[in-house]
Write a protein that holds these residues in place. Structure first.
Motif, PDB file in Angstrom:
ATOM      1  N   THR A 258       0.911  -1.113   0.033  1.00 31.93           N
ATOM      2  CA  THR A 258      -0.020  -0.130   0.069  1.00 31.93           C
ATOM      3  C   THR A 258       0.773   1.172  -0.008  1.00 31.93           C
ATOM      4  OG1 THR A 258      -0.096  -0.304   2.557  1.00 31.93           O
ATOM      5  CG2 THR A 258      -2.080  -1.057   1.038  1.00 31.93           C
ATOM      6  N   GLY A 259       2.073   1.081   0.025  1.00 29.57           N
ATOM      7  CA  GLY A 259       2.952   2.104  -0.160  1.00 29.57           C
ATOM      8  C   GLY A 259       3.609   2.983   0.994  1.00 29.57           C
ATOM      9  N   ILE A 260       3.485   2.384   2.251  1.00 27.57           N
ATOM     10  CA  ILE A 260       3.746   3.243   3.309  1.00 27.57           C
ATOM     11  C   ILE A 260       5.411   3.605   3.326  1.00 27.57           C
ATOM     12  CG2 ILE A 260       4.495   1.024   4.749  1.00 27.57           C
ATOM     13  CD1 ILE A 260       2.891   4.632   5.800  1.00 27.57           C
TER      14      ILE A 260
ATOM     15  N   ILE B 186      -9.256   2.000   5.376  1.00 29.28           N
ATOM     16  CA  ILE B 186     -10.418   2.806   4.386  1.00 29.28           C
ATOM     17  C   ILE B 186      -9.635   4.332   4.558  1.00 29.28           C
ATOM     18  CG2 ILE B 186     -12.455   4.073   4.742  1.00 29.28           C
ATOM     19  CD1 ILE B 186     -13.800   1.480   5.783  1.00 29.28           C
ATOM     20  N   GLY B 187      -8.964   4.677   5.730  1.00 31.54           N
ATOM     21  CA  GLY B 187      -8.417   6.066   5.867  1.00 31.54           C
ATOM     22  C   GLY B 187      -7.173   6.137   4.987  1.00 31.54           C
ATOM     23  N   MET B 188      -6.359   5.058   4.783  1.00 29.32           N
ATOM     24  CA  MET B 188      -5.318   5.184   3.945  1.00 29.32           C
ATOM     25  C   MET B 188      -5.676   5.282   2.543  1.00 29.32           C
ATOM     26  SD  MET B 188      -2.896   2.282   5.677  1.00 29.32           S
ATOM     27  CE  MET B 188      -2.064   1.980   4.120  1.00 29.32           C
ATOM     28  N   THR B 189      -6.784   4.515   2.092  1.00 25.53           N
ATOM     29  CA  THR B 189      -7.078   4.669   0.863  1.00 25.53           C
ATOM     30  C   THR B 189      -7.583   5.939   0.387  1.00 25.53           C
ATOM     31  OG1 THR B 189      -8.107   2.316   0.911  1.00 25.53           O
ATOM     32  CG2 THR B 189      -8.893   3.622  -0.895  1.00 25.53           C
ATOM     33  N   LEU B 190      -8.288   6.641   1.218  1.00 21.15           N
ATOM     34  CA  LEU B 190      -8.821   7.968   0.721  1.00 21.15           C
ATOM     35  C   LEU B 190      -7.737   8.867   0.655  1.00 21.15           C
ATOM     36  CD1 LEU B 190     -12.002   8.092   3.306  1.00 21.15           C
ATOM     37  CD2 LEU B 190     -11.800   7.712   0.460  1.00 21.15           C
ATOM     38  N   CYS B 191      -6.916   8.808   1.873  1.00 23.18           N
ATOM     39  CA  CYS B 191      -5.486  10.011   1.643  1.00 23.18           C
ATOM     40  C   CYS B 191      -4.643   9.498   0.626  1.00 23.18           C
ATOM     41  CB  CYS B 191      -4.619   9.494   3.129  1.00 23.18           C
ATOM     42  SG  CYS B 191      -5.584  10.172   4.596  1.00 23.18           S
ATOM     43  N   LEU B 192      -4.413   8.273   0.096  1.00 21.98           N
ATOM     44  CA  LEU B 192      -3.555   8.033  -1.064  1.00 21.98           C
ATOM     45  C   LEU B 192      -4.060   8.668  -2.424  1.00 21.98           C
ATOM     46  CD1 LEU B 192      -2.586   4.376  -0.230  1.00 21.98           C
ATOM     47  CD2 LEU B 192      -0.958   6.392  -0.281  1.00 21.98           C
ATOM     48  N   PHE B 193      -5.586   8.459  -2.422  1.00 21.30           N
ATOM     49  CA  PHE B 193      -6.246   8.749  -3.507  1.00 21.30           C
ATOM     50  C   PHE B 193      -6.255  10.304  -3.642  1.00 21.30           C
ATOM     51  CE2 PHE B 193      -9.978  10.582  -5.680  1.00 21.30           C
ATOM     52  CZ  PHE B 193      -9.942   9.839  -6.775  1.00 21.30           C
TER      53      PHE B 193
ATOM     54  N   SER C  39       8.603  -4.816   0.871  1.00 18.20           N
ATOM     55  CA  SER C  39       9.178  -3.294   1.305  1.00 18.20           C
ATOM     56  C   SER C  39      10.360  -2.842   0.216  1.00 18.20           C
ATOM     57  CB  SER C  39       9.676  -3.391   2.604  1.00 18.20           C
ATOM     58  OG  SER C  39      10.320  -2.287   2.939  1.00 18.20           O
ATOM     59  N   GLY C  40      11.087  -4.022   0.085  1.00 20.38           N
ATOM     60  CA  GLY C  40      12.227  -3.801  -1.115  1.00 20.38           C
ATOM     61  C   GLY C  40      11.866  -3.200  -2.294  1.00 20.38           C
ATOM     62  N   LEU C  41      10.933  -4.180  -2.865  1.00 23.72           N
ATOM     63  CA  LEU C  41      10.370  -3.874  -4.242  1.00 23.72           C
ATOM     64  C   LEU C  41       9.807  -2.346  -4.234  1.00 23.72           C
ATOM     65  CD1 LEU C  41       8.659  -7.305  -5.040  1.00 23.72           C
ATOM     66  CD2 LEU C  41      10.855  -6.246  -5.860  1.00 23.72           C
ATOM     67  N   VAL C  42       9.125  -2.131  -3.328  1.00 24.99           N
ATOM     68  CA  VAL C  42       8.513  -0.669  -3.358  1.00 24.99           C
ATOM     69  C   VAL C  42       9.396   0.670  -3.260  1.00 24.99           C
ATOM     70  CG1 VAL C  42       7.045   0.998  -1.973  1.00 24.99           C
ATOM     71  CG2 VAL C  42       6.063  -1.204  -2.491  1.00 24.99           C
TER      72      VAL C  42
ATOM     73  N   VAL D  24      -4.554  -0.390  -4.566  1.00 28.52           N
ATOM     74  CA  VAL D  24      -4.083  -1.717  -3.593  1.00 28.52           C
ATOM     75  C   VAL D  24      -4.598  -1.725  -2.300  1.00 28.52           C
ATOM     76  CG1 VAL D  24      -2.165  -2.879  -2.678  1.00 28.52           C
ATOM     77  CG2 VAL D  24      -2.124  -1.746  -5.094  1.00 28.52           C
ATOM     78  N   SER D  25      -4.762  -0.348  -1.550  1.00 29.92           N
ATOM     79  CA  SER D  25      -5.156  -0.024  -0.393  1.00 29.92           C
ATOM     80  C   SER D  25      -6.563  -0.354  -0.466  1.00 29.92           C
ATOM     81  CB  SER D  25      -4.846   1.328   0.029  1.00 29.92           C
ATOM     82  OG  SER D  25      -5.358   1.588   1.514  1.00 29.92           O
ATOM     83  N   ALA D  26      -7.438  -0.252  -1.502  1.00 29.40           N
ATOM     84  CA  ALA D  26      -8.976  -0.549  -1.376  1.00 29.40           C
ATOM     85  C   ALA D  26      -9.044  -2.022  -1.432  1.00 29.40           C
ATOM     86  CB  ALA D  26      -9.590   0.039  -2.797  1.00 29.40           C
TER      87      ALA D  26
END
Length: 468
Positions: free
Chosen positions: A256-258, A316-323, A389-392, A415-417
């Motif tokens: 999810t890209g953290i 849900i919060g991460m999905t909204l913030c990332l978008f 983590s490494g791939l991201v 992805v987060s969704a």
């Protein structure tokens, strides 16, 4: 108990502290952008070997001494890096440090889960995220505080300071106990009883926990002739379900890209329009503070509210913030509004991550596997986490150039969704249940109510078998 938990994760401060201090070495060693991606991402990839080794090591020499090994290997690697005169020597240090990190992030949650009382297991097992965030925050602050020092000296001092937490482990290992579940697995029941007497408030509760552990260990005796790795590669339906949950939640935590948000926050905020280096470093400190504050909220809610509600809020919060971050970077340009919203959504993303996905991921993985498989199955989950983590980390800059930074975060939001759906369909609620009860829950004693997994027949089965 609190001291044992603190020891279990103290050296993780050093692990993640030096992740961020390394962003200042580029000018000194004249490292290219590609080499920077390799240095940042390779640590996660290398650490998977430490995690794989940690499963076998912790079953052989114990959870406690595996933590000691992790601290020693990490110290050696960090020391090599602190004096590195070139990229090649830096990579040698990274390799050693990566193995130490792999050992540490795998064994620490397992140790804490096995030694903690049921009512506070989530609180103590969420400690890795607290210490990870402290390491991140210290890295950000040190970048800002030491920015005025010589380029040749500043990052080396910061790396040397990052070694100190793991030194503490060497002294503390003389005090903290071994995992009672590992002791039972090795037939040292009296030693396990002594540990449980210290970590539970009442003697009768300690005896009850010991009886459950012995029952769980007895159920695995028939499979002792089958190697653990074979059970994991060719799992039964129950173990397969556990692996899907444990491995899946670990992978979703990272894809999810953290790590992209945290490691590359200076680049993200520069894309939004912050050009002054001092302001850029100050903004990254704000990201670190946000992440640290919200993990503290999660720590105190994880046992009372439960794992699954926190995961819902988080994903849900991460999905909204990332978008929203994707939209801001793509359409609002580099004006004051764009900078403000970008910083807001970056901080929002790390806040929602810290309230759920960050700590709950490690708690769940250390809880759901049976005693015989716990260490090596947790190691497998940690491997998935480190690979993702490494791939991201290694691909973020390249992908951002191909589809823009905003486009990259749009992919993260999709992805987060998917992670929201994963949590709803597959993740059980484990709070308030002993590790042995959770194992029985996966074996079929399940009662579902409104999408939640509750323990029914399994708990009664434990009590019934104890009576006999």
């Amino acid at each position: 108990m609190f001291f044992s938990a603190t020891v279990g994760f103290t050296y993780i401060i050093g692990f993640f502290f030096f992740f961020f201090t390394l962003l200042t070495y580029k000018k000194d060693l004249k490292i290219t952008e590609v080499q920077t991606e390799v240095l940042i991402g390779s640590l996660s990839i290398i650490s998977l070997f430490g995690s794989l080794a940690g499963g076998r090591t912790s079953d052989s020499i114990g959870r406690k001494w595996t933590m000691a090994l992790a601290a020693l290997v990490f110290q050696t690697g960090a020391a090599v890096m602190a004096v590195a005169p070139s990229f090649e020597v830096l990579m040698i240090g990274r390799t050693l440090a990566g193995i130490g990190i792999g050992l540490g992030v795998m064994i620490a949650p397992v140790y804490i889960a096995e030694i903690s009382p049921t009512v506070a297991r989530g609180f103590f097992t969420s400690f890795p995220e607290i210490f990870i965030n402290l390491g991140i925050l210290l890295g950000y602050v040190s970048n800002y505080a030491f920015s005025g020092l010589s380029v040749h000296i500043s990052w080396r001092i910061m790396l040397a300071v990052g070694i100190l937490p793991s030194v503490f482990i060497g002294f503390a290992l003389c005090v903290i106990p071994e995992s009672p579940r590992w002791l039972v697995m090795k037939g040292r029941v009296d030693s396990a009883r002594e540990v449980l007497m210290k970590t539970n408030e009442r003697d009768d509760e300690a005896e009850e926990r010991l009886a459950e552990i012995q029952l769980a260990a007895a159920h695995t005796e028939g499979s002792e002739d089958r190697p653990v790795w074979r059970e994991l590669l060719s799992p039964s339906p129950v173990v397969r379900k556990m692996l899907i949950v444990g491995f899946g939640i670990q992978c979703f935590q990272q894809i999810t890209g953290i790590d992209a948000t945290v490691y590359y926050s200076p680049e993200i905020l520069k894309e939004a329009g912050i050009q002054d280096e001092t302001k850029l470093l100050a903004a990254t400190v704000a990201v670190g503070v946000t992440k640290t504050v919200f993990i503290l909220f999660a720590t105190f809610l994880i046992d009372s509210v439960g794992r699954k509600p926190l995961l819902y809020v988080s994903t849900i919060g991460m999905t909204l913030c990332l978008f929203c971050l994707s939209f801001t970077l793509t359409f609002l340009g580099q004006g004051t509004l764009g900078i403000t919203l970008a910083l807001l959504f970056v901080c929002g993303n790390v806040a929602f991550f810290s309230i759920g996905m960050g700590p709950v991921c490690w708690v769940l993985t250390s809880e759901i596997f049976p005693l015989r498989l716990r260490a090596q199955a947790s190691a497998l989950g940690a491997v998935g986490n480190r690979v993702c983590s490494g791939l991201v980390a290694m691909s973020f800059l390249s992908v951002s150039r191909a589809i823009t930074v905003g486009g990259t975060f749009f992919v993260f939001s999709l992805v987060s969704a998917l992670s929201v759906i994963f949590v709803y369909v597959l993740v059980p609620e484990t709070s308030g249940k002993s590790l042995e009860q959770i194992e029985l829950m996966f074996q079929g004693g399940l009662e579902r109510k409104d999408g939640e997994v509750e323990l029914g027949d399994a708990e009664r089965l434990v009590r019934k078998e104890q009576e006999f």
